[in-house]
Design an enzyme around this catalytic site. Structure first.
Site, mmCIF file in Angstrom:
data_model
loop_
_atom_site.group_PDB
_atom_site.id
_atom_site.type_symbol
_atom_site.label_atom_id
_atom_site.label_comp_id
_atom_site.label_asym_id
_atom_site.label_seq_id
_atom_site.Cartn_x
_atom_site.Cartn_y
_atom_site.Cartn_z
ATOM 1 N N ASN A 76 15.687 38.631 25.306
ATOM 2 C CA ASN A 76 16.496 39.561 24.513
ATOM 3 C C ASN A 76 16.488 40.984 25.081
ATOM 4 O OD1 ASN A 76 18.149 39.912 22.332
ATOM 5 N ND2 ASN A 76 16.530 39.880 20.781
ATOM 6 N N HIS B 18 14.093 33.316 7.217
ATOM 7 C CA HIS B 18 13.902 34.767 7.133
ATOM 8 C C HIS B 18 14.549 35.314 5.866
ATOM 9 C CE1 HIS B 18 13.033 36.039 11.523
ATOM 10 N NE2 HIS B 18 12.536 34.850 11.294
ATOM 11 N N ARG C 279 9.696 33.734 5.451
ATOM 12 C CA ARG C 279 9.117 34.981 5.951
ATOM 13 C C ARG C 279 9.754 36.090 5.139
ATOM 14 N NH1 ARG C 279 10.055 38.245 11.589
ATOM 15 N NH2 ARG C 279 11.792 39.100 10.421
ATOM 16 N N TYR D 283 12.526 47.122 11.042
ATOM 17 C CA TYR D 283 12.456 45.772 11.595
ATOM 18 C C TYR D 283 12.480 44.709 10.489
ATOM 19 C CZ TYR D 283 10.935 41.382 13.180
ATOM 20 O OH TYR D 283 10.920 40.030 13.389
ATOM 21 N N ASP E 248 5.636 39.459 8.930
ATOM 22 C CA ASP E 248 5.517 39.910 10.318
ATOM 23 C C ASP E 248 5.239 41.415 10.356
ATOM 24 O OD1 ASP E 248 5.801 40.365 13.032
ATOM 25 O OD2 ASP E 248 7.638 39.179 13.233
ATOM 26 N N HIS F 71 4.883 43.025 13.167
ATOM 27 C CA HIS F 71 5.578 43.461 14.388
ATOM 28 C C HIS F 71 4.796 44.489 15.190
ATOM 29 C CE1 HIS F 71 9.538 43.140 16.548
ATOM 30 N NE2 HIS F 71 9.354 41.920 16.073
ATOM 31 N N GLU G 39 1.648 37.879 10.742
ATOM 32 C CA GLU G 39 1.989 37.775 12.168
ATOM 33 C C GLU G 39 1.913 39.138 12.848
ATOM 34 O OE1 GLU G 39 5.965 36.268 12.624
ATOM 35 O OE2 GLU G 39 6.084 36.900 14.712
ATOM 36 N N GLU H 205 4.449 35.925 20.202
ATOM 37 C CA GLU H 205 5.848 35.843 20.635
ATOM 38 C C GLU H 205 6.115 36.697 21.880
ATOM 39 O OE1 GLU H 205 7.754 37.271 17.006
ATOM 40 O OE2 GLU H 205 8.315 39.108 18.022
ATOM 41 N N ARG I 17 2.106 31.647 18.488
ATOM 42 C CA ARG I 17 3.498 32.014 18.184
ATOM 43 C C ARG I 17 4.415 32.045 19.403
ATOM 44 N NH1 ARG I 17 6.968 32.117 15.206
ATOM 45 N NH2 ARG I 17 7.610 34.258 14.948
ATOM 46 N N HIS J 91 7.889 30.293 18.088
ATOM 47 C CA HIS J 91 8.892 31.337 17.877
ATOM 48 C C HIS J 91 10.305 30.727 17.909
ATOM 49 C CE1 HIS J 91 10.458 35.492 19.387
ATOM 50 N NE2 HIS J 91 10.196 35.569 18.103
ATOM 51 N N ASP K 135 17.423 34.786 19.183
ATOM 52 C CA ASP K 135 17.491 35.042 20.628
ATOM 53 C C ASP K 135 16.905 33.882 21.439
ATOM 54 O OD1 ASP K 135 15.489 36.908 19.140
ATOM 55 O OD2 ASP K 135 14.494 36.653 21.062
ATOM 56 N N GLU L 252 9.560 28.355 13.118
ATOM 57 C CA GLU L 252 10.509 29.396 12.681
ATOM 58 C C GLU L 252 11.941 28.902 12.884
ATOM 59 O OE1 GLU L 252 10.253 32.972 14.994
ATOM 60 O OE2 GLU L 252 11.315 34.170 13.496
ATOM 61 N N TRP M 186 7.715 48.850 18.435
ATOM 62 C CA TRP M 186 8.804 48.334 17.598
ATOM 63 C C TRP M 186 8.459 46.923 17.201
ATOM 64 C CZ3 TRP M 186 12.169 44.105 18.220
ATOM 65 C CH2 TRP M 186 13.125 43.958 17.178
HETATM 66 O O1 KDG Z 1 13.695 39.555 20.519
HETATM 67 C C1 KDG Z 1 12.780 39.982 19.579
HETATM 68 C C2 KDG Z 1 12.814 39.070 18.363
HETATM 69 O O2 KDG Z 1 12.771 37.733 18.769
HETATM 70 C C3 KDG Z 1 11.666 39.311 17.430
HETATM 71 O O3 KDG Z 1 11.728 40.625 16.980
HETATM 72 C C4 KDG Z 1 11.728 38.348 16.269
HETATM 73 O O4 KDG Z 1 9.566 39.042 15.545
HETATM 74 C C5 KDG Z 1 10.434 38.200 15.586
HETATM 75 C C6 KDG Z 1 10.200 36.940 14.888
HETATM 76 O O5 KDG Z 1 9.099 36.762 14.391
HETATM 77 O O6 KDG Z 1 11.110 36.127 14.830
HETATM 78 MG MG MG Z 2 7.678 38.094 15.054
#
Ligand code: KDG
Ligand code: MG
Length: 408
Positions: free
Chosen positions: A37, A122, A147, A159, A216, A218, A242, A268, A289, A318, A322, A345, A408
């Site tokens: 991505n 999600h 999630r 996010y 998540d 992140h 996560e 991920e 993940r 994951h 993407d 997921e 991020w």
């Molecule tokens: O490309 C980045 C995403 O795949 C990511 O931000 C998604 O954190 C993510 C998730 O848990 O699906």
């Molecule tokens: Mg994630």
């Protein structure tokens, strides 16, 4: 028989995908996902400028040897670009081998260990009312795991929260077509830590104890912040927390583990079993993940998940948008076959994507099955793909409220 052609196909049916097409001398086609991505063209170049010509004439059945040739051969190893490229070759070769055998891939991985794989959706909302609406919508669709991500007072778009408004959103997409540079978001961990426990409390009150709740972080918390958070949310019995800390520091999770029994998932952004060595051997996580697409493909993921199994650690592959339907199929075949499956997921792709990639997945009351077509069970329609030109898209950059660049 040998590999005759290796082609890279870039398409953008609403979002960018990079796909490797391998054709054998007797006309069998295998597909591999190489989508990274926001950095798609780097993997496309790695494959077409450096890998494709080295594949021509190789025996397509020698998957392990080809994997080692691409991993050890060039001297430079690991990293998301390299490992996504290797993953694409590996998936395409497994697709070919299973097509030649006339079997769905999971049969070659040992056969089904279960009837279907539990998936999580999600659910998000800018506030609790919108989030509640989204969770209810997923429950009505039959999902048993969600999630949950929600807006935080004092912050704008963050996010994981769909900008598209309340309701069940299948198409939350963080990569933005924002021209020549990424969009920017802002963040404050203190606001987040003050807000989230109350959200989990409300969810448990409204939805009861059966629903599997995932969340998540992140990569945004420091080790001590994550430790406090994981401890604070213990009463709400999360399925997992996560990416609570930045991915490159494996030892950060020691601190979180010392303070909490909230199950932890990470990986991920990892691309090798070596990213997990400490995490697995010290039992610092509960779920792996990685994406099949970013961790060297089916060959590497099977080894990684077998290693995790020895320590009682399960899979949580994951599967955001993407990851192309080809990468998703690879995950589903592994999920069905391995013993230490945890959860998968699932962010269904939009209609345009599913016109380009024809899948044979089936969804039934919260469980997915990869289907019984020979191979991975996904075919790319090249005419449809050609109708969607690559469009530059970036993941957002994140800043603290004082302007400091943050994870991020
Ligand atoms: O490309 C980045 C995403 O795949 C990511 O931000 C998604 O954190 C993510 C998730 O848990 O699906
Ligand atoms: Mg994630």
């Amino acid at each position: 028989m040998t590999i005759e052609i290796a082609d890279v196909i870039i398409t953008s049916p609403g979002r960018n995908f990079v796909t490797l097409k391998i054709t054998t001398s007797d006309g069998i086609v295998g597909w591999g996902d190489a989508t990274l991505n926001g950095r798609e063209l780097a993997v496309a170049s790695y494959l077409s400028d450096h890998v494709a010509s080295t594949l021509v004439g190789r025996d397509e059945d020698r998957i392990e040897d080809t994997w080692q040739y691409l991993y050890r051969g060039p001297y430079w190893r690991r990293g998301p670009v390299t490992m996504a490229a290797i993953a694409a070759v590996d998936m395409a070769l497994w697709d070919i081998k299973a097509k030649k055998a006339g079997m769905p891939l999971y049969q070659l991985l040992g056969g089904a260990s279960r009837e279907g794989v539990r998936v999580y959706a999600h659910a998000s909302g800018t506030d609790y009312a919108a989030l509640k609406n989204a969770i209810s919508g997923y429950e009505e669709l039959g999902f048993t795991a969600v999630r949950v991500q929600t807006g935080v007072p004092g912050l704008g778009q963050i996010y994981g929260v769909s900008a598209a408004g309340p309701g069940v959103r299948y198409d939350y997409e963080p990569a933005k077509r924002s021209g020549d540079r990424p969009s920017e978001e802002s963040w404050d961990t203190r606001n987040y830590l003050n807000h989230m426990p109350g959200i989990f409390a409300q969810i448990r009150e409204d939805f009861g104890s059966d629903l599997r709740i995932l969340h998540d972080g992140h990569h945004r918390m420091s080790p001590i912040e994550a430790a406090r958070f994981a401890k604070d949310i213990e009463p709400y019995d999360l399925f997992w927390l996560e990416d609570c800390t930045p991915g490159e520091d494996q030892t950060a999770l020691r601190l979180v583990r010392q303070h909490s029994t909230t199950p932890l998932a990470i990986g991920e952004v990892f691309n090798s079993v070596f990213d997990y060595q400490t995490l697995i051997t010290e039992r610092l996580i509960d779920y792996v993940r990685s994406a099949v697409t970013h961790t060297g493909g089916i060959t590497a993921m099977k080894k990684l998940l077998d290693f995790a199994a020895i320590y009682g650690i399960k899979s949580g592959i994951h599967g955001p948008t993407d990851i192309s339907p080809v990468g998703m199929a690879a995950a589903l075949h592994l999920d069905l076959a391995i013993h230490n499956f945890g959860i998968q997921e699932y962010m269904p792709h939009n209609e345009q994507t599913l016109e380009v990639f024809q899948t044979s997945f089936t969804f039934d009351r919260g469980f997915l099955h990869p289907g019984d077509q020979p191979g991975l069970g996904v075919e790319l329609d090249e005419d449809a793909a050609a109708g969607h030109e690559y469009t530059k898209a970036y993941l957002p950059v994140n800043r603290l409220l004082d302007g400091t660049v943050h994870d991020w």
